[in-house]
Design an enzyme around this catalytic site. Structure first.
Site, short mmCIF file in Angstrom:
data_model
loop_
_atom_site.label_atom_id
_atom_site.label_comp_id
_atom_site.label_asym_id
_atom_site.label_seq_id
_atom_site.Cartn_x
_atom_site.Cartn_y
_atom_site.Cartn_z
N ASP A 81 36.86 69.51 26.63
CA ASP A 81 35.72 69.05 25.84
C ASP A 81 34.68 70.15 25.65
O ASP A 81 34.76 71.22 26.26
CB ASP A 81 35.10 67.81 26.49
CG ASP A 81 34.83 67.98 28.00
OD1 ASP A 81 34.96 69.10 28.51
OD2 ASP A 81 34.48 66.99 28.65
N ASP B 47 30.68 57.08 35.86
CA ASP B 47 31.06 55.84 35.16
C ASP B 47 32.57 55.81 34.89
O ASP B 47 33.06 54.97 34.15
CB ASP B 47 30.28 55.71 33.85
CG ASP B 47 30.43 56.94 32.94
OD1 ASP B 47 31.19 57.86 33.31
OD2 ASP B 47 29.79 56.97 31.87
C1 GLP Z 1 31.17 66.23 32.64
C2 GLP Z 1 32.51 66.71 32.09
C3 GLP Z 1 33.67 66.09 32.83
C4 GLP Z 1 33.45 66.18 34.32
C5 GLP Z 1 32.21 65.41 34.71
C6 GLP Z 1 31.92 65.41 36.19
O1 GLP Z 1 30.67 65.11 32.03
N1 GLP Z 1 32.65 66.46 30.69
O2 GLP Z 1 34.86 66.75 32.44
O3 GLP Z 1 34.56 65.69 35.01
O4 GLP Z 1 31.11 66.00 34.04
O5 GLP Z 1 31.28 66.59 36.56
P1 GLP Z 1 31.09 67.11 38.03
O6 GLP Z 1 32.39 67.69 38.44
O7 GLP Z 1 30.02 68.16 37.92
O8 GLP Z 1 30.68 65.94 38.86
#
Ligand code: GLP
Length: 245
Positions: free
Chosen positions: A70, A139
């Site tokens: 993404d 979520d």
């Molecule tokens: C973002 C990304 C996800 C990721 C999520 C959790 O929203 N688009 O791909 O898994 O954050 O992030 P973190 O690993 O910093 O908790």
């Protein structure tokens, strides 16, 4: 029927090392493999380990192709919070990969609809994804597939929820106003088409959503729950993220 293999590692670092072993096994046996990569803080220990393996000569990135999950809409590749910048900074700049073989959705695409179709085509042309790496949002979002009434099939533009923007504001000087409101993300169908999926979750703030995703019903309101139906999905947790199981 749950197909997932769940591995509980002690710390986020050991979870990263465990995931790195799966990547090493693939890269050593399939030099032209396609890696589906992810951002966020969770994969950082994995990327550190892959860099170390590359420096030790255990893995070679020269023929590897990568596709990222993404990108924020509206951020240029040079923006320090763009996912392209993150990937360069946390992995690509430190290994012997050819950047021309690394693909991240274009957050500045003028025609987003056309871009999303091209991105799907690109993945297909590359031969499909061998391992798709995932983190998980609080979520249950994967990539930027937020809770919804259906599972989005292909790469698309999506609106970010308040919860996700709140969680990610730490990267934007703590100011939610600076967090983009939209993103381009692979669809759930794109992720499910990967030959193998590795989801890493670490930290106690992920414990509840991990339980809901892998031990609750498959429900588009908990996007990661679809992974219960993936035939080759490995879930790697640290002890804290496994705390509610
Ligand atoms: C973002 C990304 C996800 C990721 C999520 C959790 O929203 N688009 O791909 O898994 O954050 O992030 P973190 O690993 O910093 O908790």
């Amino acid at each position: 029927m749950i197909h997932n293999q769940i591995i509980i590692a002690k710390t986020p670092e050991s979870a990263g090392r465990c995931a790195a072993q799966h990547f090493r096994a693939l890269m050593q046996t399939k030099p032209y493999c396609v890696l589906g990569l992810a951002t966020g803080s969770t994969p950082i220990p994995l990327y550190r380990e892959l860099i170390a393996m590359n420096q030790r000569g255990e893995i070679d990135f020269s023929t590897v192709r990568t596709v990222n999950l993404d990108e924020y809409k509206g951020l240029s590749p040079e923006h320090e919070q763009s996912y392209r910048y993150f990937m360069n900074d946390n992995l690509f700049n430190h290994v012997n990969i050819n950047k021309a073989n690394t693909f991240v959705p274009n957050g500045l695409a003028a025609d987003v609809g056309a871009f999303c179709l091209e991105y799907e085509k690109k993945i297909e042309e590359l031969g499909g994804i061998d391992i798709q790496l995932l983190g998980i949002g609080h979520d249950g979002h994967i990539g930027f597939n937020e809770p919804d009434s259906f599972f989005p099939k292909i790469t698309h533009e999506t609106q970010l929820t308040e919860m996700t923007r709140e969680a990610n504001k730490r990267f934007f000087d703590g100011d939610i106003g600076k967090v983009p409101t939209a993103a381009i993300t692979m669809g759930i169908g794109t992720v499910m088409a990967a030959r193998k999926v590795i989801l890493i979750a670490t930290g106690k703030d992920k414990a509840e959503i991990v339980k809901k995703s892998f031990f609750g019903p498959v429900d588009p309101q908990v996007p990661a729950s679809i992974l219960q139906l993936h035939k080759n999905c490995v879930v790697i947790l640290d002890e804290e993220a496994a705390g509610a199981l």
